[in-house]
Design a protein around this motif. Structure first.
Motif, mmCIF file in Angstrom:
data_model
loop_
_atom_site.group_PDB
_atom_site.id
_atom_site.type_symbol
_atom_site.label_atom_id
_atom_site.label_comp_id
_atom_site.label_asym_id
_atom_site.label_seq_id
_atom_site.Cartn_x
_atom_site.Cartn_y
_atom_site.Cartn_z
ATOM 1 N N ALA A 15 0.835 -1.206 0.000
ATOM 2 C CA ALA A 15 0.000 0.000 0.000
ATOM 3 C C ALA A 15 0.866 1.252 0.000
ATOM 4 O O ALA A 15 0.545 2.262 -0.633
ATOM 5 N N PHE A 16 1.993 1.185 0.701
ATOM 6 C CA PHE A 16 2.883 2.346 0.699
ATOM 7 C C PHE A 16 3.551 2.505 -0.661
ATOM 8 O O PHE A 16 3.537 3.587 -1.260
ATOM 9 N N GLY A 19 1.760 3.928 -3.800
ATOM 10 C CA GLY A 19 1.732 5.381 -3.937
ATOM 11 C C GLY A 19 3.084 5.951 -4.287
ATOM 12 O O GLY A 19 3.204 6.846 -5.121
ATOM 13 N N GLU A 20 4.128 5.425 -3.691
ATOM 14 C CA GLU A 20 5.456 5.997 -3.853
ATOM 15 C C GLU A 20 6.104 5.607 -5.179
ATOM 16 O O GLU A 20 6.746 6.420 -5.834
ATOM 17 N N MET B 551 7.949 10.191 7.475
ATOM 18 C CA MET B 551 8.338 10.722 6.163
ATOM 19 C C MET B 551 7.552 12.004 5.849
ATOM 20 O O MET B 551 8.106 12.968 5.302
ATOM 21 N N PHE B 793 9.047 11.634 -0.208
ATOM 22 C CA PHE B 793 8.297 10.406 -0.461
ATOM 23 C C PHE B 793 6.806 10.741 -0.559
ATOM 24 O O PHE B 793 6.303 11.594 0.187
ATOM 25 N N VAL B 794 6.151 10.050 -1.457
ATOM 26 C CA VAL B 794 4.695 10.178 -1.561
ATOM 27 C C VAL B 794 4.079 9.477 -0.354
ATOM 28 O O VAL B 794 4.377 8.307 -0.101
ATOM 29 N N GLU B 796 0.834 8.512 0.803
ATOM 30 C CA GLU B 796 -0.596 8.235 0.619
ATOM 31 C C GLU B 796 -1.210 7.846 1.968
ATOM 32 O O GLU B 796 -0.642 7.016 2.690
ATOM 33 N N VAL B 798 -3.412 5.746 4.136
ATOM 34 C CA VAL B 798 -4.039 4.421 4.068
ATOM 35 C C VAL B 798 -4.717 4.173 5.417
ATOM 36 O O VAL B 798 -4.021 4.059 6.437
#
Lengths: 74, 941
Positions: A15-16, A19-20, B551, B793-794, B796, B798
């Motif tokens: 899941a991480f 996105g990255e 992050m 870093f992206v 997102e 969750v």
């Protein structure tokens, strides 16, 4: 090792990186597993991938591809 | 009274301006920084001026009139404490007239002071006594028969110190210390003139007042009015030794004052780089556990965990430990055994345990209790900026203009840093609190957060993204800084992601529960000041997205240019005294000391050469993996030094089942802790008072721990590890921890310049300490990031899978309180229990009302994995839909209900989010019995 737990962990990692890393997410997840998972954990999920893929039905798409990637070098 | 032997300079150091002033004091030329008081300049020149109301931890007050001096060209007799130096000034500190004036003041003091100095606990360390001697006061013209305060109240309510009004000279030092240093404002001067007296809160006893027992008033009292009860009980100290506190990650420096082999008191070290003379109730007073009757002083063994313990000699215990680990290694392989290092033990001890596991056991199955607290900090900061540590010194907060405190409760968990923070806030710095609870910093005397983002537990990442969204979309980024210092590609990708409308405060408000306007205000505030600083705690890391949040914090700091100088930065507040150090020392299964991966051939080769043994290139098991492997039958033996995993780790039933499945568990600890219930061998541990070594605090500061008494068990902990290694056939030949540090330095680039000689000379150093920075590095990432270019870093958001349902409609989150520490093994065995003797469940009035729960009721808490019972505290500190508790008392079983959900990158448990239901319980004993019997069942299963 509890396979359900390993699957859940792969999904969380995926899941991480979904996105990255976008399309490179499976490779990034596989790299994470190589760097941080103890060999027997990797071996177990790779064995399930090879011998009993139904046991990995709850893996996300990224996770499934990551395990496949991992299996290539296992 | 301050620490024995301390030279008090009278007033604080001047703010550094770079300008200096030269003046003449009693004919001697003195050069001091501009802004220095005449009193301090004289003290620097060894011309100490008499004083009573002045001390160098407090602003000049100018009340006692003892410090008068004569200055050429100035009329009268100015007070030296409030008079600043000037170029060419000529000062006389002694003259017949000055003596006459001072004697008169002293005669007035003495006329209202008991003259039984010999029996006074402050005898020999009383400033009034010193001044009387210096001014040769043997009688007073005012007589002793007049009105006086000799029969003033004696308040003995506090367990650690007493206040004797009859000895008080109303100098206000205690009041000012409580205000200026501690920031609690619990003391005041009540009444006027002769009726003036020091009172706590609204004339309450100390223990019932707002006093937090930091002891600063006692430290600064010039007489015996405020004095430690231990001084009264034991008598004046004979010697003092500097050491580092073994409680939280602030790492305060103390002088341990001893008489014989008894600790008289822990006096905060005014030269201490982390604490500058301040302390809290734990470090200052709660050291009694070291000599508590519950200490186990002899090794014990048993065949099975249902057998009674049997005391044995050290030889037998060590031999049995070695034989068991050899047996398990021979039978199941080296990867069937492992060890856990402790964040409470020294760097040297931690380094040795991981060396024992890697080199003598032959496996990388070593982990540390940082797994369950700050492991996401290591991963998150290493990935973004290149080093697994906070970026600042604590002193940096003095230059911060806007401060974000997220997922941390410093007034409870890091009280000495909280006091520094509050000092800066009272000077005008702005404060943003991000926390589900209304923590003390949100509103306390003379402090109010500008913004409190009271988010729902588990939504940190959505909030940090929303803050960054505002920064990016409103043009508040520092693009010049980012262009110079960060990766362009990762920045562009992140910027595009974060600017998406779904990350806006408006879009995320329904997730976080935080009104968008508050988020926008907070983002603008943080990004618009010259220096924005972020401090965070376990409320950031102990989540399924703990690493993502770290992050996100680093992203925000980089985007706003808030890294690489004083006043800014990203600072994790570490829970235990040596969390930073235990991580630095190579306690994680995938890396050696200095955060270098075991697969790095060059690094591994260096360790192999030094240790004379082949090492594995694959990562070992993390703590939760060890539990899973134990239940799977592939992990059989564990050496646990100084960690109580059965109490501190989540899902207690799972942990205890795993421990029960192992063939050999060796626990090394001060007390028979919860984990020891499942142990086969118990090796008694030594307290920080009984050992030499170093701790590394949250600002990367390496401070010496010095032995002040012989180990009560016969061995320091590092010596026990050496004995085990030798018994295993892997020789360790250290004679002193300094030799272990030499080895650490030789193998760890960030520690290359660290030696005990340097630590003794400088007091402490902050790593990196090497050829590039021989005296350490207070601020990291100056000019460039450790990894080169900073990487975005992206992040997102969750959602956690641990969500509420009709069955479990509340979210439980956990934290700490001031008087107790971690699993409470130490503080529960001190008088700190008068402030908290049980874990409570905070519940919002509405949630309590609909469940028929009243303040003080017993409440049963049930999650998907377990149940426990706690007493309710109905309070609006907690928001609706959320309940909160602590984990200091084993009988509460807080971790019986927490789940194994964990951070994606590090497996740090998600302690901060557990879905539960709470119901009023009429018979708590039945619930307790249920909890106890389930543990017993597990034990014997």
């Amino acid at each position: 090792m509890n396979l359900d737990r390993l699957v859940a962990m792969v999904n969380d990692i995926s899941a991480f990186f979904a996105g990255e890393s976008g399309p490179d997410a499976p490779a990034a997840v596989a790299n994470h597993l190589r760097r941080f998972w103890e060999p027997r954990m990797r071996a177990e999920i790779v064995a399930a991938h090879r011998e009993n893929p139904g046991a990995l039905k709850d893996l996300s798409e990224v996770g499934r591809n990551a395990v496949a990637e991992l299996a290539k070098t296992a | 009274m301050f620490a024995k032997g301390y030279h008090d300079l009278g007033t604080p150091a001047a703010t550094v301006t770079g300008r200096v002033v030269t003046l003449e004091i009693d004919g001697t030329s003195v050069t001091v920084p501009d802004g220095t008081s005449v009193m301090r300049a004289a003290a620097v020149a060894s011309r100490d001026i008499p004083k009573l109301c002045a001390t160098d931890s407090l602003k000049a007050f100018g009340s006692c009139r003892l410090c008068l001096v004569e200055i050429d060209g100035r009329r009268g007799f100015p007070a030296s404490c409030t008079t600043l130096v000037a170029e060419g000034m000529k000062v006389r500190t002694e003259s017949p007239k000055l003596t006459e004036l001072r004697r008169n003041v002293m005669e007035l003091y003495v006329s209202d002071h008991p003259l039984d100095c010999v029996t006074c606990p402050a005898n020999g360390q009383c400033e009034l006594q010193d001044m009387a001697e210096r001014l040769d006061i043997t009688s007073t013209r005012y007589g002793l028969a007049g009105s006086n305060h000799h029969h003033g109240e004696l308040d003995k309510s506090n367990p650690y110190f007493q206040f004797d009004q009859s000895l008080c000279i109303v100098c206000s030092r205690c009041v000012r210390a409580c205000d200026e240093v501690q920031g609690t404002f619990a003391l005041t001067i009540h009444g006027r003139g002769f009726d003036s007296q020091v009172v706590a809160s609204a004339h309450e006893s100390f223990v019932d007042s707002e006093c937090v027992s930091c002891g600063q008033c006692v430290e600064t009292c010039p007489t015996g009015a405020l004095v430690e009860k231990s001084v009264i009980r034991i008598g004046a100290a004979e010697r003092a030794t500097k050491t580092t506190c073994a409680y939280c990650g602030v790492g305060c420096s103390f002088e341990v004052e001893m008489k014989g082999d008894q600790v008289v008191r822990m006096a905060p070290d005014r030269n201490g780089h982390a604490n500058h003379g301040h302390a809290c109730v734990k470090g200052r007073f709660a050291f009694g556990y070291a000599t508590h009757r519950d200490r186990v002083l002899k090794p014990m063994v048993r065949a099975t965990i249902s057998d009674p313990w049997r005391e044995v000699s050290w030889e037998e215990a060590i031999d049995r430990t070695a034989r068991e680990f050899k047996r398990l290694r021979d039978k199941y392989g080296a990867d069937a055994i492992g060890g856990i290092t402790s964040s409470r033990c020294t760097n040297e001890e931690t380094f040795l345990v991981q060396k024992l596991v890697r080199a003598a056991f032959g496996t990388n199955n070593v982990d540390t209790c940082a797994r369950v607290c700050h492991s996401p900090t290591g991963y998150g900061l290493k990935s973004t900026i290149g080093e697994s540590a906070g970026t600042q010194a604590f002193d940096s907060v003095e230059k911060a203009d806007a401060i974000i405190v997220v997922g941390a409760n410093p007034t409870e968990a890091h009280p000495v840093f909280a006091s520094r923070l509050k000092q800066r806030l009272r000077q005008g710095a702005r404060l943003i609190v991000i926390d589900p609870r209304t923590i003390g910093l949100v509103r306390s005397p003379h402090i109010a957060a500008d913004v409190h983002l009271q988010l729902r537990p588990g939504t940190n990442v959505a909030v940090i993204n929303a803050l960054a969204h505002v920064v990016v979309t409103e043009g508040l980024t520092r693009d010049d800084y980012v262009r110079d210092r960060c990766e362009a590609d990762s920045y562009a990708k992140w910027k595009k992601f974060i600017a998406e409308p779904r990350n806006s405060p408006e879009a995320t408000a329904s997730i976080t529960g935080v009104p968008a306007a508050l988020v926008r205000g907070a983002a603008r505030l943080y990004a618009s000041v010259p220096n924005g600083a972020i401090y965070y705690g376990l409320g950031v890391t102990e989540h399924s997205q703990g690493t993502t949040m770290v992050m996100g914090i680093a992203n925000l700091a980089m985007a706003t240019g808030n890294l690489g100088r004083e006043g800014v930065g990203v600072s994790p507040l570490r829970g235990q005294n040596n969390v930073q150090g235990s991580c630095d020392m190579g306690s994680f299964p995938h890396e050696f000391s200095g955060y270098r991966h075991v697969s790095d051939d060059a690094v591994r080769g260096a360790f192999e050469a030094k240790w004379g043994v082949g090492l594995k290139a694959e990562p070992g098991l993390r703590i939760p993996n060890m539990f899973d492997a134990a239940l799977d039958g592939t992990f059989k033996g564990l050496y646990v030094q100084g960690e109580d995993i059965a109490q501190s780790d989540p899902n207690t039933h799972h942990v205890t089942e795993a421990l029960s499945a192992m063939e050999c568990v060796v626990v090394q600890d001060l007390f028979l802790n919860e984990t020891a219930r499942y142990a086969h061998i118990f090796l008694p541990g030594s307290s920080f008072l009984e050992k030499d070594g170093t701790f590394t605090n949250a600002e990367r500061r390496i401070g010496r721990v010095r032995k002040v008494m012989e180990p009560r068990t016969g061995f320091q902990d590092w010596e026990v590890t050496v004995l085990i290694a030798n018994a295993l056939g892997y020789p360790m030949r250290y004679r002193h921890p300094s030799e272990i540090m030499d080895e650490i330095a030789s193998l760890t680039p960030t520690f290359a310049g660290v030696t005990y000689e340097k630590l003794d000379r400088l007091g402490s150093v902050q790593w990196p300490c090497n050829d590039k920075a021989p005296e350490g590095t207070p601020t990291m990432h100056v000019g460039t990031f450790v990894r080169g270019k900073g990487r975005f870093f992206v992040t997102e958001y969750v959602p956690t899978t641990e969500h509420t349902t009709a069955e479990y409609p509340l979210l439980l989150t956990t934290g700490r309180i001031l008087s107790q520490y971690n699993v409470g093994a130490q503080t529960r065995r001190t008088d700190n229990v008068i402030w908290a003797s049980e874990d409570l469940l905070e519940i919002h009035p509405h949630d309590a009302d609909v469940r028929g729960i009243k303040d003080g009721d017993w409440v049963g808490i049930t999650s998907r994995v377990g149940s426990t019972v706690l007493r309710a505290e109905v309070t609006d500190r907690i928001q609706m839909g959320v309940v909160y508790t602590t984990f200091h008392f084993p009988e509460s079983g807080a971790n019986v209900v927490t789940t194994e959900n964990s951070d994606w990158a590090t497996n740090c448990p998600e302690y901060k989010v557990t879905a539960v239901e709470a119901i009023r319980v009429v018979h708590p004993d039945e619930w307790r019995a249920r909890h106890e019997s389930s543990l017993r069942h597990t034990t014997t299963a």
